[in-house]
Scaffold this motif. Structure first.
Motif, PDB file in Angstrom:
ATOM      1  N   HIS A 256       9.332   5.706  32.277  1.00 28.82           N
ATOM      2  CA  HIS A 256       9.903   6.321  31.081  1.00 28.82           C
ATOM      3  C   HIS A 256       9.742   7.825  31.212  1.00 28.82           C
ATOM      4  CE1 HIS A 256      10.213   2.423  29.186  1.00 28.82           C
ATOM      5  NE2 HIS A 256       8.968   2.192  29.558  1.00 28.82           N
ATOM      6  N   MET A 257      10.870   8.514  31.262  1.00 26.87           N
ATOM      7  CA  MET A 257      10.839   9.968  31.382  1.00 26.87           C
ATOM      8  C   MET A 257      10.815  10.583  29.986  1.00 26.87           C
ATOM      9  SD  MET A 257      13.537  10.508  34.419  1.00 26.87           S
ATOM     10  CE  MET A 257      13.582   9.342  35.767  1.00 26.87           C
ATOM     11  N   VAL A 258      10.098  11.649  29.850  1.00 26.79           N
ATOM     12  CA  VAL A 258      10.020  12.332  28.564  1.00 26.79           C
ATOM     13  C   VAL A 258      10.853  13.594  28.615  1.00 26.79           C
ATOM     14  CG1 VAL A 258       7.777  11.384  27.972  1.00 26.79           C
ATOM     15  CG2 VAL A 258       7.901  13.505  29.258  1.00 26.79           C
TER      16      VAL A 258
ATOM     17  N   LYS B 109      14.873  11.588  27.702  1.00 25.16           N
ATOM     18  CA  LYS B 109      14.230  10.350  27.245  1.00 25.16           C
ATOM     19  C   LYS B 109      14.878   9.141  27.910  1.00 25.16           C
ATOM     20  CE  LYS B 109      12.592  12.256  22.965  1.00 25.16           C
ATOM     21  NZ  LYS B 109      12.646  12.255  21.527  1.00 25.16           N
ATOM     22  N   LEU B 110      14.912   9.177  29.219  1.00 26.61           N
ATOM     23  CA  LEU B 110      15.563   8.163  30.028  1.00 26.61           C
ATOM     24  C   LEU B 110      14.542   7.155  30.531  1.00 26.61           C
ATOM     25  CD1 LEU B 110      18.376   7.582  31.414  1.00 26.61           C
ATOM     26  CD2 LEU B 110      17.459   8.824  33.369  1.00 26.61           C
ATOM     27  N   SER B 111      14.910   5.901  30.534  1.00 27.08           N
ATOM     28  CA  SER B 111      14.080   4.867  31.146  1.00 27.08           C
ATOM     29  C   SER B 111      14.804   4.370  32.391  1.00 27.08           C
ATOM     30  CB  SER B 111      13.865   3.702  30.178  1.00 27.08           C
ATOM     31  OG  SER B 111      13.095   4.114  29.080  1.00 27.08           O
ATOM     32  N   LEU B 112      14.033   4.115  33.440  1.00 26.92           N
ATOM     33  CA  LEU B 112      14.612   3.706  34.711  1.00 26.92           C
ATOM     34  C   LEU B 112      13.839   2.522  35.253  1.00 26.92           C
ATOM     35  CD1 LEU B 112      16.533   4.473  37.152  1.00 26.92           C
ATOM     36  CD2 LEU B 112      14.586   5.752  38.040  1.00 26.92           C
ATOM     37  N   VAL B 113      14.566   1.490  35.667  1.00 26.54           N
ATOM     38  CA  VAL B 113      13.927   0.340  36.299  1.00 26.54           C
ATOM     39  C   VAL B 113      14.299   0.336  37.778  1.00 26.54           C
ATOM     40  CG1 VAL B 113      15.794  -1.308  35.762  1.00 26.54           C
ATOM     41  CG2 VAL B 113      13.521  -2.151  36.175  1.00 26.54           C
TER      42      VAL B 113
ATOM     43  N   LYS C 205      18.718   3.769  31.422  1.00 29.10           N
ATOM     44  CA  LYS C 205      19.312   3.821  30.090  1.00 29.10           C
ATOM     45  C   LYS C 205      18.550   4.835  29.262  1.00 29.10           C
ATOM     46  CE  LYS C 205      16.943   0.026  27.702  1.00 29.10           C
ATOM     47  NZ  LYS C 205      17.121  -1.215  26.991  1.00 29.10           N
ATOM     48  N   GLY C 206      19.291   5.529  28.447  1.00 28.25           N
ATOM     49  CA  GLY C 206      18.692   6.462  27.503  1.00 28.25           C
ATOM     50  C   GLY C 206      18.652   5.785  26.148  1.00 28.25           C
TER      51      GLY C 206
ATOM     52  N   LYS D 188      14.627   4.080  20.026  1.00 25.41           N
ATOM     53  CA  LYS D 188      13.875   2.827  20.027  1.00 25.41           C
ATOM     54  C   LYS D 188      12.450   3.027  20.497  1.00 25.41           C
ATOM     55  CE  LYS D 188      17.704  -0.313  20.404  1.00 25.41           C
ATOM     56  NZ  LYS D 188      18.192  -1.519  21.017  1.00 25.41           N
ATOM     57  N   LYS D 189      11.624   2.072  20.165  1.00 31.63           N
ATOM     58  CA  LYS D 189      10.228   2.118  20.586  1.00 31.63           C
ATOM     59  C   LYS D 189      10.122   1.827  22.073  1.00 31.63           C
ATOM     60  CE  LYS D 189       8.601   0.411  16.159  1.00 31.63           C
ATOM     61  NZ  LYS D 189       7.968  -0.696  15.467  1.00 31.63           N
ATOM     62  N   LYS D 190       9.023   2.264  22.661  1.00 29.58           N
ATOM     63  CA  LYS D 190       8.814   2.103  24.095  1.00 29.58           C
ATOM     64  C   LYS D 190       8.871   0.641  24.534  1.00 29.58           C
ATOM     65  CE  LYS D 190       6.331   4.764  27.267  1.00 29.58           C
ATOM     66  NZ  LYS D 190       5.165   5.526  27.611  1.00 29.58           N
ATOM     67  N   ILE D 191       8.305  -0.256  23.755  1.00 26.11           N
ATOM     68  CA  ILE D 191       8.280  -1.669  24.153  1.00 26.11           C
ATOM     69  C   ILE D 191       9.695  -2.239  24.237  1.00 26.11           C
ATOM     70  CG2 ILE D 191       8.007  -2.685  21.867  1.00 26.11           C
ATOM     71  CD1 ILE D 191       5.886  -4.544  23.232  1.00 26.11           C
TER      72      ILE D 191
END
Length: 146
Positions: free
Chosen positions: A34-36, A40-44, A64-65, A69-72
């Motif tokens: 999770h990038m801050v 605020k992008l999350s990458l798998v 996905k940005g 939404k919450k981190k979970i």
């Protein structure tokens, strides 16, 4: 020489005698970052072994940005297409589909295990079911999600 071998598609090393490799087995690793900041992008990251020596891989990723939404919730991705592609690539490489899949899931805390299992395991099951319905798989695939 190792780099030259790898750059030309060779397999400079492998693992022999691994447990649970007595039949065609694919090992999948999934990790999330999770990038801050502004994005605020999350990458798998997704990597699946393609051979019995765990020396060749199918690699893919999804981003996905989702700043609201919450981190979970950010930790649940649409993995079904990745599972399908990896299984088909394994079948193409080995002329047989994997009979067992071992999934190692990283970047989750103990409290998030149930959410991840509830969201991601059905995606793997659905990928297998769809491939069977399409005639790509003759047998059911057993799997372990860790």
């Amino acid at each position: 020489m190792i780099q030259i071998c790898a750059k030309f598609g060779g397999q400079p090393w492998g693992l022999k005698g691994l447990p649970m490799m007595d039949k065609p087995t694919m090992i999948i690793g999934i990790d999330v970052i999770h990038m801050v900041g502004r994005n605020k992008l999350s990458l798998v990251g997704f990597a699946a072994s393609m051979d019995r020596y765990v020396s060749k891989y199918y690699i893919d990723s999804i981003s996905k940005g989702n700043p609201k939404k919450k981190k979970i919730q950010d930790m649940t991705f649409e993995l079904e297409p990745l599972f399908q592609k990896a299984i088909l690539k394994f079948k193409e490489e080995n002329k047989i589909a994997p009979q067992r899949i071992i999934v190692y899931r990283d970047s989750i805390s103990e409290g998030q295990n149930s959410v991840i299992l509830r969201k991601e395991v059905p995606q793997l099951q659905q990928a297998i079911t769809k491939l069977r319905d399409m005639g790509e798989l003759a047998e059911e695939i057993g799997f372990v999600y860790l």
